[in-house]
Design a protein around this motif. Structure first.
Motif, PDB file in Angstrom:
ATOM      1  N   GLU A  42       0.884  -1.069   0.037  1.00 54.59           N
ATOM      2  CA  GLU A  42      -0.079  -0.073   0.053  1.00 54.59           C
ATOM      3  C   GLU A  42       0.813   1.225   0.163  1.00 54.59           C
ATOM      4  O   GLU A  42       1.976   1.081   0.394  1.00 54.59           O
ATOM      5  CB  GLU A  42      -0.856  -0.019   1.085  1.00 54.59           C
ATOM      6  N   VAL A  43       0.223   2.416  -0.389  1.00 52.93           N
ATOM      7  CA  VAL A  43       0.999   3.722  -0.195  1.00 52.93           C
ATOM      8  C   VAL A  43       1.603   3.941   1.165  1.00 52.93           C
ATOM      9  O   VAL A  43       2.793   4.395   1.366  1.00 52.93           O
ATOM     10  CB  VAL A  43       0.274   4.835  -0.806  1.00 52.93           C
ATOM     11  N   SER A  44       0.689   3.656   2.113  1.00 46.23           N
ATOM     12  CA  SER A  44       0.888   3.939   3.342  1.00 46.23           C
ATOM     13  C   SER A  44       2.343   2.995   3.914  1.00 46.23           C
ATOM     14  O   SER A  44       2.926   3.506   4.969  1.00 46.23           O
ATOM     15  CB  SER A  44      -0.095   3.856   4.292  1.00 46.23           C
ATOM     16  N   ASP A  45       2.611   1.976   3.298  1.00 47.65           N
ATOM     17  CA  ASP A  45       3.943   1.269   3.654  1.00 47.65           C
ATOM     18  C   ASP A  45       4.796   1.651   3.492  1.00 47.65           C
ATOM     19  O   ASP A  45       6.105   1.581   4.139  1.00 47.65           O
ATOM     20  CB  ASP A  45       3.781  -0.381   3.029  1.00 47.65           C
ATOM     21  N   ASP A  46       5.152   2.862   2.555  1.00 50.35           N
ATOM     22  CA  ASP A  46       6.327   3.452   2.368  1.00 50.35           C
ATOM     23  C   ASP A  46       6.341   4.574   3.228  1.00 50.35           C
ATOM     24  O   ASP A  46       7.329   5.689   3.097  1.00 50.35           O
ATOM     25  CB  ASP A  46       6.530   3.893   0.847  1.00 50.35           C
ATOM     26  N   ALA A  47       5.468   5.059   4.135  1.00 51.73           N
ATOM     27  CA  ALA A  47       5.522   6.389   4.991  1.00 51.73           C
ATOM     28  C   ALA A  47       6.530   6.326   6.004  1.00 51.73           C
ATOM     29  O   ALA A  47       7.216   5.209   6.526  1.00 51.73           O
ATOM     30  CB  ALA A  47       4.279   6.395   5.760  1.00 51.73           C
ATOM     31  N   GLY A  48       6.904   7.524   6.388  1.00 50.60           N
ATOM     32  CA  GLY A  48       7.816   7.588   7.695  1.00 50.60           C
ATOM     33  C   GLY A  48       9.047   8.301   7.070  1.00 50.60           C
ATOM     34  O   GLY A  48       9.179   9.190   5.924  1.00 50.60           O
ATOM     35  N   VAL A  49       9.911   8.659   7.800  1.00 51.29           N
ATOM     36  CA  VAL A  49      11.223   9.346   7.567  1.00 51.29           C
ATOM     37  C   VAL A  49      12.027   8.819   6.336  1.00 51.29           C
ATOM     38  O   VAL A  49      12.452   7.714   6.341  1.00 51.29           O
ATOM     39  CB  VAL A  49      12.217   9.440   9.114  1.00 51.29           C
ATOM     40  N   GLN A  50      12.287   9.534   5.233  1.00 49.72           N
ATOM     41  CA  GLN A  50      12.946   9.305   4.069  1.00 49.72           C
ATOM     42  C   GLN A  50      14.370   9.750   4.116  1.00 49.72           C
ATOM     43  O   GLN A  50      15.127   9.311   3.232  1.00 49.72           O
ATOM     44  CB  GLN A  50      12.174   9.921   2.859  1.00 49.72           C
ATOM     45  N   GLY A  51      14.676  10.375   4.952  1.00 47.01           N
ATOM     46  CA  GLY A  51      16.159  10.883   5.196  1.00 47.01           C
ATOM     47  C   GLY A  51      15.891  12.429   5.963  1.00 47.01           C
ATOM     48  O   GLY A  51      15.028  13.090   6.228  1.00 47.01           O
ATOM     49  N   PHE A  52      17.206  13.177   6.043  1.00 48.26           N
ATOM     50  CA  PHE A  52      17.336  14.502   6.612  1.00 48.26           C
ATOM     51  C   PHE A  52      17.558  15.319   5.559  1.00 48.26           C
ATOM     52  O   PHE A  52      18.554  15.181   4.780  1.00 48.26           O
ATOM     53  CB  PHE A  52      18.325  14.583   7.598  1.00 48.26           C
ATOM     54  N   PHE A  53      16.773  16.465   5.359  1.00 48.94           N
ATOM     55  CA  PHE A  53      16.890  17.495   4.559  1.00 48.94           C
ATOM     56  C   PHE A  53      16.966  18.760   5.263  1.00 48.94           C
ATOM     57  O   PHE A  53      15.980  19.071   6.100  1.00 48.94           O
ATOM     58  CB  PHE A  53      15.929  17.440   3.446  1.00 48.94           C
ATOM     59  N   SER A  54      17.955  19.674   5.174  1.00 48.92           N
ATOM     60  CA  SER A  54      18.163  20.947   5.772  1.00 48.92           C
ATOM     61  C   SER A  54      17.120  21.883   5.433  1.00 48.92           C
ATOM     62  O   SER A  54      17.095  22.248   4.338  1.00 48.92           O
ATOM     63  CB  SER A  54      19.403  21.410   5.522  1.00 48.92           C
ATOM     64  N   PRO A  55      16.059  22.293   6.463  1.00 52.20           N
ATOM     65  CA  PRO A  55      15.074  23.006   5.982  1.00 52.20           C
ATOM     66  C   PRO A  55      15.264  24.541   6.020  1.00 52.20           C
ATOM     67  O   PRO A  55      14.711  25.340   5.465  1.00 52.20           O
ATOM     68  CB  PRO A  55      13.975  22.905   7.471  1.00 52.20           C
ATOM     69  N   HIS A  56      16.414  25.141   6.240  1.00 57.55           N
ATOM     70  CA  HIS A  56      16.807  26.494   6.129  1.00 57.55           C
ATOM     71  C   HIS A  56      18.099  26.799   5.600  1.00 57.55           C
ATOM     72  O   HIS A  56      18.661  27.918   5.995  1.00 57.55           O
ATOM     73  CB  HIS A  56      16.587  26.677   7.660  1.00 57.55           C
ATOM     74  N   SER A  57      18.538  26.046   4.723  1.00 59.01           N
ATOM     75  CA  SER A  57      19.838  26.336   4.440  1.00 59.01           C
ATOM     76  C   SER A  57      20.158  27.238   3.349  1.00 59.01           C
ATOM     77  O   SER A  57      19.211  27.262   2.330  1.00 59.01           O
ATOM     78  CB  SER A  57      20.577  24.692   3.934  1.00 59.01           C
ATOM     79  N   TRP A  58      20.855  28.133   3.341  1.00 63.91           N
ATOM     80  CA  TRP A  58      21.288  29.103   2.216  1.00 63.91           C
ATOM     81  C   TRP A  58      21.995  28.633   1.248  1.00 63.91           C
ATOM     82  O   TRP A  58      22.483  29.250   0.165  1.00 63.91           O
ATOM     83  CB  TRP A  58      21.390  30.593   2.530  1.00 63.91           C
ATOM     84  N   GLN A  59      22.823  27.635   1.413  1.00 62.38           N
ATOM     85  CA  GLN A  59      24.061  27.165   0.452  1.00 62.38           C
ATOM     86  C   GLN A  59      23.618  26.530  -0.642  1.00 62.38           C
ATOM     87  O   GLN A  59      24.309  26.907  -1.723  1.00 62.38           O
ATOM     88  CB  GLN A  59      24.755  25.859   1.333  1.00 62.38           C
ATOM     89  N   PRO A  60      22.492  26.035  -1.085  1.00 64.77           N
ATOM     90  CA  PRO A  60      22.163  25.694  -2.255  1.00 64.77           C
ATOM     91  C   PRO A  60      21.840  26.728  -3.221  1.00 64.77           C
ATOM     92  O   PRO A  60      22.204  26.897  -4.572  1.00 64.77           O
ATOM     93  CB  PRO A  60      20.709  24.997  -2.279  1.00 64.77           C
ATOM     94  N   LEU A  61      21.471  28.207  -2.665  1.00 63.74           N
ATOM     95  CA  LEU A  61      21.537  29.319  -3.378  1.00 63.74           C
ATOM     96  C   LEU A  61      22.779  29.844  -3.911  1.00 63.74           C
ATOM     97  O   LEU A  61      23.152  30.261  -5.258  1.00 63.74           O
ATOM     98  CB  LEU A  61      20.878  30.266  -2.549  1.00 63.74           C
ATOM     99  N   ALA A  62      23.789  29.685  -2.950  1.00 63.52           N
ATOM    100  CA  ALA A  62      24.892  29.949  -3.233  1.00 63.52           C
ATOM    101  C   ALA A  62      25.837  29.242  -4.679  1.00 63.52           C
ATOM    102  O   ALA A  62      26.432  29.677  -5.266  1.00 63.52           O
ATOM    103  CB  ALA A  62      26.056  29.899  -2.149  1.00 63.52           C
ATOM    104  N   LEU A  63      25.560  27.964  -4.409  1.00 66.19           N
ATOM    105  CA  LEU A  63      25.898  27.039  -5.598  1.00 66.19           C
ATOM    106  C   LEU A  63      25.219  27.173  -6.687  1.00 66.19           C
ATOM    107  O   LEU A  63      25.775  27.246  -8.034  1.00 66.19           O
ATOM    108  CB  LEU A  63      25.934  25.556  -5.038  1.00 66.19           C
ATOM    109  N   GLY A  64      23.866  27.607  -6.616  1.00 64.52           N
ATOM    110  CA  GLY A  64      23.226  27.711  -7.999  1.00 64.52           C
ATOM    111  C   GLY A  64      23.610  29.094  -8.494  1.00 64.52           C
ATOM    112  O   GLY A  64      23.872  28.953  -9.638  1.00 64.52           O
ATOM    113  N   LEU A  65      24.128  30.021  -7.859  1.00 60.77           N
ATOM    114  CA  LEU A  65      24.338  31.474  -8.358  1.00 60.77           C
ATOM    115  C   LEU A  65      25.997  31.000  -8.925  1.00 60.77           C
ATOM    116  O   LEU A  65      26.263  31.484  -9.905  1.00 60.77           O
ATOM    117  CB  LEU A  65      24.663  32.325  -7.559  1.00 60.77           C
ATOM    118  N   GLY A  66      26.878  30.587  -8.319  1.00 63.14           N
ATOM    119  CA  GLY A  66      28.099  30.000  -8.596  1.00 63.14           C
ATOM    120  C   GLY A  66      27.944  29.028 -10.085  1.00 63.14           C
ATOM    121  O   GLY A  66      28.753  29.384 -10.919  1.00 63.14           O
ATOM    122  N   GLY A  67      27.042  28.262  -9.895  1.00 62.69           N
ATOM    123  CA  GLY A  67      27.011  27.565 -11.148  1.00 62.69           C
ATOM    124  C   GLY A  67      26.751  28.372 -12.400  1.00 62.69           C
ATOM    125  O   GLY A  67      27.065  28.013 -13.479  1.00 62.69           O
TER     126      GLY A  67
END
Length: 132
Positions: free
Chosen positions: A67-92
């Motif tokens: 079922e769809v609910s069988d895959d529920a739960g924590v899938q990993g840790f993702f930083s909710p407030h990081s500005w670093q991807p913006l810096a990498l995007g601008l640099g790229g």
């Protein structure tokens, strides 16, 4: 993971057939090379997924009765407030503009990319987000 591996293996076989057909039909070395490289990329990903699927637990995606609910739960840790991807995007962006308009733009792109990578890597080693 096994199903995703099969999908990528099918993609690789399809692209191999298209690369052979395109190479014979068009005599274009550039497009043929790109298609063979796409075949290699699909093969690498398929091999990794199928190789890894043997060593990890079967997920809900590999179970036809899941079922769809069988895959529920924590899938990993993702930083909710990081500005670093913006810096990498601008640099790229600056780096790709450097390829288009002139390599001198790389002098501005590389420090931005390096600061973004360094900041993202060590984000949780200092400051208010420091982990004990």
């Amino acid at each position: 993971m096994r199903e995703q591996g099969k999908i990528f293996a099918g993609f690789a076989v399809f692209v191999l057939g298209m690369a052979i057909w395109y190479g014979i039909w068009s005599k274009d070395p550039t497009g043929t090379t790109c298609l063979f490289l796409a075949f290699a990329l699909g093969s690498f990903i398929a091999f990794y997924l199928l190789f890894t699927a043997k060593r990890v637990d079967t997920g809900a995606g590999d179970n036809p009765q899941a079922e769809v609910s069988d895959d529920a739960g924590v899938q990993g840790f993702f930083s909710p407030h990081s500005w670093q991807p913006l810096a990498l995007g601008l640099g790229g962006t600056l780096a790709f503009l450097g390829v288009i308009f002139g390599w001198w733009l790389m002098m501005f792109a590389m420090p931005v990319i390096l600061m973004g990578l360094f900041g993202w890597t060590f984000e949780y080693y200092r400051g208010e987000n420091q982990t004990q």
